[in-house]
Write an enzyme that holds these catalytic residues in place. Structure first.
Site, PDB file in Angstrom:
ATOM      1  CG  HIS A  52      -0.377  -0.344   2.539  1.00 15.59           C
ATOM      2  ND1 HIS A  52      -0.158   0.704   3.395  1.00 15.59           N
ATOM      3  CD2 HIS A  52       0.061  -1.307   3.223  1.00 15.59           C
ATOM      4  CE1 HIS A  52       0.432   0.275   4.217  1.00 15.59           C
ATOM      5  NE2 HIS A  52       0.652  -0.868   4.360  1.00 15.59           N
ATOM      6  CB  ALA A  53      -0.094   4.824   0.063  1.00 16.96           C
TER       7      ALA A  53
END
Length: 85
Positions: free
Chosen positions: A15-16
């Protein structure tokens, strides 16, 4: 050329936050670093490339490192993946 595989253990996948950290780590090296999840291939030095792969927990990704500092890059990226994902 160096290659290694890693199975994602993070419950949110790539994820980010860890993608951003991975991009920073890969950018420390002159070698090209690509990530392949079996269906998509991305450039580990570009966050959007990693995010578009949508790698989930339990998926195995293959890193391919090619360039003048590939040995050091492969070791550093393997350690990074174990610590962060």
């Amino acid at each position: 050329m160096k290659e290694f595989e890693y199975t994602i253990t993070d419950e949110l996948g790539i994820h980010a936050r860890p993608a951003g950290l991975l991009v920073k780590k890969a950018a420390e090296f002159a070698s090209t670093v690509s990530v392949d999840n079996g269906t998509k291939k991305g450039d580990a030095k570009k966050i959007m490339s990693l995010m578009m792969m949508a790698v989930k927990q339990g998926q195995t990704v293959k890193f391919t490192i090619e360039g003048p500092d590939e040995d050091a890059a492969a070791q550093a990226l393997q350690a990074f993946m174990k610590e962060n994902l």
